[in-house]
Design a protein around this motif. Structure first.
Motif, PDB file in Angstrom:
ATOM      1  N   PRO A 232      29.672  40.006  12.139  1.00  0.00           N
ATOM      2  CA  PRO A 232      30.944  40.122  12.592  1.00  0.00           C
ATOM      3  C   PRO A 232      30.785  39.853  14.004  1.00  0.00           C
ATOM      4  CG  PRO A 232      30.313  42.097  11.309  1.00  0.00           C
ATOM      5  CD  PRO A 232      29.040  41.004  11.429  1.00  0.00           C
ATOM      6  N   HIS A 233      29.765  39.853  14.612  1.00  0.00           N
ATOM      7  CA  HIS A 233      29.589  39.446  16.368  1.00  0.00           C
ATOM      8  C   HIS A 233      29.734  38.033  16.417  1.00  0.00           C
ATOM      9  CE1 HIS A 233      27.672  38.857  20.062  1.00  0.00           C
ATOM     10  NE2 HIS A 233      28.246  39.784  20.384  1.00  0.00           N
ATOM     11  N   ARG A 234      29.007  37.276  15.660  1.00  0.00           N
ATOM     12  CA  ARG A 234      29.009  35.707  15.467  1.00  0.00           C
ATOM     13  C   ARG A 234      30.337  35.281  15.293  1.00  0.00           C
ATOM     14  NH1 ARG A 234      28.793  31.428  18.001  1.00  0.00           N
ATOM     15  NH2 ARG A 234      28.127  29.695  16.716  1.00  0.00           N
ATOM     16  N   LEU A 235      31.105  36.078  14.166  1.00  0.00           N
ATOM     17  CA  LEU A 235      32.583  35.394  13.785  1.00  0.00           C
ATOM     18  C   LEU A 235      33.357  35.543  15.226  1.00  0.00           C
ATOM     19  CD1 LEU A 235      32.601  37.073  10.344  1.00  0.00           C
ATOM     20  CD2 LEU A 235      32.457  34.813  10.659  1.00  0.00           C
ATOM     21  N   ILE A 236      33.398  36.546  15.768  1.00  0.00           N
ATOM     22  CA  ILE A 236      34.137  36.705  16.897  1.00  0.00           C
ATOM     23  C   ILE A 236      33.805  35.631  17.950  1.00  0.00           C
ATOM     24  CG2 ILE A 236      34.898  38.003  19.067  1.00  0.00           C
ATOM     25  CD1 ILE A 236      35.945  38.926  16.299  1.00  0.00           C
ATOM     26  N   GLN A 237      32.464  35.232  18.241  1.00  0.00           N
ATOM     27  CA  GLN A 237      31.944  34.272  19.113  1.00  0.00           C
ATOM     28  C   GLN A 237      32.774  32.953  18.707  1.00  0.00           C
ATOM     29  OE1 GLN A 237      27.850  35.165  18.817  1.00  0.00           O
ATOM     30  NE2 GLN A 237      27.794  35.089  20.962  1.00  0.00           N
ATOM     31  N   MET A 238      32.430  32.696  17.129  1.00  0.00           N
ATOM     32  CA  MET A 238      32.844  31.449  16.689  1.00  0.00           C
ATOM     33  C   MET A 238      34.665  31.319  16.792  1.00  0.00           C
ATOM     34  SD  MET A 238      30.747  31.280  13.044  1.00  0.00           S
ATOM     35  CE  MET A 238      31.616  29.720  12.492  1.00  0.00           C
ATOM     36  N   LEU A 239      35.337  32.528  16.707  1.00  0.00           N
ATOM     37  CA  LEU A 239      36.745  32.167  16.948  1.00  0.00           C
ATOM     38  C   LEU A 239      37.077  31.839  18.429  1.00  0.00           C
ATOM     39  CD1 LEU A 239      38.196  35.579  15.195  1.00  0.00           C
ATOM     40  CD2 LEU A 239      38.825  33.086  14.736  1.00  0.00           C
ATOM     41  N   MET A 240      36.189  32.475  19.275  1.00  0.00           N
ATOM     42  CA  MET A 240      36.495  32.055  20.629  1.00  0.00           C
ATOM     43  C   MET A 240      36.107  30.597  21.149  1.00  0.00           C
ATOM     44  SD  MET A 240      35.083  35.507  22.812  1.00  0.00           S
ATOM     45  CE  MET A 240      35.769  37.026  22.254  1.00  0.00           C
ATOM     46  N   GLU A 241      34.811  30.410  20.570  1.00  0.00           N
ATOM     47  CA  GLU A 241      34.443  29.033  20.603  1.00  0.00           C
ATOM     48  C   GLU A 241      35.611  27.933  20.134  1.00  0.00           C
ATOM     49  OE1 GLU A 241      30.810  28.861  18.600  1.00  0.00           O
ATOM     50  OE2 GLU A 241      29.687  29.919  20.232  1.00  0.00           O
ATOM     51  N   GLY A 242      36.308  28.229  18.962  1.00  0.00           N
ATOM     52  CA  GLY A 242      37.239  27.504  18.458  1.00  0.00           C
ATOM     53  C   GLY A 242      38.482  27.551  19.277  1.00  0.00           C
ATOM     54  N   GLY A 243      38.894  28.650  19.827  1.00  0.00           N
ATOM     55  CA  GLY A 243      40.151  28.711  20.722  1.00  0.00           C
ATOM     56  C   GLY A 243      39.830  27.743  21.859  1.00  0.00           C
ATOM     57  N   LEU A 244      38.565  27.839  22.624  1.00  0.00           N
ATOM     58  CA  LEU A 244      38.348  26.952  23.855  1.00  0.00           C
ATOM     59  C   LEU A 244      38.398  25.635  23.435  1.00  0.00           C
ATOM     60  CD1 LEU A 244      35.421  29.147  25.265  1.00  0.00           C
ATOM     61  CD2 LEU A 244      37.861  28.777  26.259  1.00  0.00           C
ATOM     62  N   THR A 245      37.677  25.076  22.079  1.00  0.00           N
ATOM     63  CA  THR A 245      38.019  23.837  21.829  1.00  0.00           C
ATOM     64  C   THR A 245      39.188  23.260  21.474  1.00  0.00           C
ATOM     65  OG1 THR A 245      35.636  23.817  20.662  1.00  0.00           O
ATOM     66  CG2 THR A 245      37.224  22.023  19.703  1.00  0.00           C
ATOM     67  N   ARG A 246      40.121  23.985  20.905  1.00  0.00           N
ATOM     68  CA  ARG A 246      41.730  23.783  20.645  1.00  0.00           C
ATOM     69  C   ARG A 246      42.147  23.638  21.874  1.00  0.00           C
ATOM     70  NH1 ARG A 246      38.897  23.256  17.294  1.00  0.00           N
ATOM     71  NH2 ARG A 246      39.167  23.452  14.972  1.00  0.00           N
ATOM     72  N   LEU A 247      42.071  24.627  22.943  1.00  0.00           N
ATOM     73  CA  LEU A 247      42.660  24.456  24.157  1.00  0.00           C
ATOM     74  C   LEU A 247      42.256  23.151  24.948  1.00  0.00           C
ATOM     75  CD1 LEU A 247      42.323  28.114  25.650  1.00  0.00           C
ATOM     76  CD2 LEU A 247      44.581  26.762  25.184  1.00  0.00           C
ATOM     77  N   ALA A 248      41.199  22.803  25.019  1.00  0.00           N
ATOM     78  CA  ALA A 248      40.686  21.466  25.314  1.00  0.00           C
ATOM     79  C   ALA A 248      41.470  20.220  24.767  1.00  0.00           C
ATOM     80  CB  ALA A 248      39.010  21.395  25.322  1.00  0.00           C
ATOM     81  N   GLN A 249      41.276  20.218  23.496  1.00  0.00           N
ATOM     82  CA  GLN A 249      42.178  19.270  22.633  1.00  0.00           C
ATOM     83  C   GLN A 249      43.751  19.264  22.831  1.00  0.00           C
ATOM     84  OE1 GLN A 249      40.960  20.566  18.810  1.00  0.00           O
ATOM     85  NE2 GLN A 249      39.203  19.149  18.882  1.00  0.00           N
ATOM     86  N   ALA A 250      44.111  20.322  23.143  1.00  0.00           N
ATOM     87  CA  ALA A 250      45.679  20.498  23.559  1.00  0.00           C
ATOM     88  C   ALA A 250      45.852  19.943  24.935  1.00  0.00           C
ATOM     89  CB  ALA A 250      46.202  21.928  23.261  1.00  0.00           C
ATOM     90  N   ARG A 251      44.905  20.092  25.926  1.00  0.00           N
ATOM     91  CA  ARG A 251      44.795  19.454  27.164  1.00  0.00           C
ATOM     92  C   ARG A 251      45.115  18.150  27.287  1.00  0.00           C
ATOM     93  NH1 ARG A 251      42.957  18.301  32.249  1.00  0.00           N
ATOM     94  NH2 ARG A 251      43.316  19.995  33.886  1.00  0.00           N
ATOM     95  N   GLY A 252      44.085  17.351  26.309  1.00  0.00           N
ATOM     96  CA  GLY A 252      43.939  16.012  26.365  1.00  0.00           C
ATOM     97  C   GLY A 252      45.214  15.471  25.517  1.00  0.00           C
TER      98      GLY A 252
END
Length: 126
Positions: A24-44
């Motif tokens: 469960p801890h890693r799943l939350i990390q993965m969600l946060m990583e995914g959010g950061l990735t999508r934000l960077a892509q949205a910025r681009g």
């Protein structure tokens, strides 16, 4: 074209494997990583003027933040969970504003907030 489809399939299988083995801890990390990735892509996408892609990526980020919010246990998490809940609501409000205003600085603000929460989460011993 085939190489791109094969790569997407590989990434999908790889992510599914990671999720099925994750704590469960890693799943939350993965969600946060995914959010950061999508934000960077949205910025681009915003910088390139790709309005449709920007909207799609911001929408995916909103979904990720909602997933983080749903994972909170407000009854057991006390003040920390309550504060995170409020922060996630704020992030989604700001993401909506960023989408409407086409404002990169708001995306950067949300990225910084999410990065800070992730940093704290990463510091928690499993």
């Amino acid at each position: 074209m085939y190489a791109m489809a094969a790569m997407k399939q590989y990434q999908s299988v790889n992510i599914q494997a990671q999720v099925s083995d994750a704590t469960p801890h890693r799943l939350i990390q993965m969600l946060m990583e995914g959010g950061l990735t999508r934000l960077a892509q949205a910025r681009g996408a915003m910088e390139r003027g790709d309005i449709a892609l920007k909207g799609t990526l911001i929408g995916k980020t909103v979904g990720i933040v909602n997933g983080l919010r749903q994972g909170l246990d407000l009854s057991a998490g006390g003040e920390v969970a309550t504060n995170l809940d409020r922060l996630y609501v704020y992030m989604n409000t700001r993401l909506t504003e960023a989408n409407v205003r086409n404002d990169i600085s708001i995306l950067d603000e949300v990225s910084n907030l999410l990065r800070e929460v992730k940093s704290g989460w990463d510091g928690i011993a499993q």
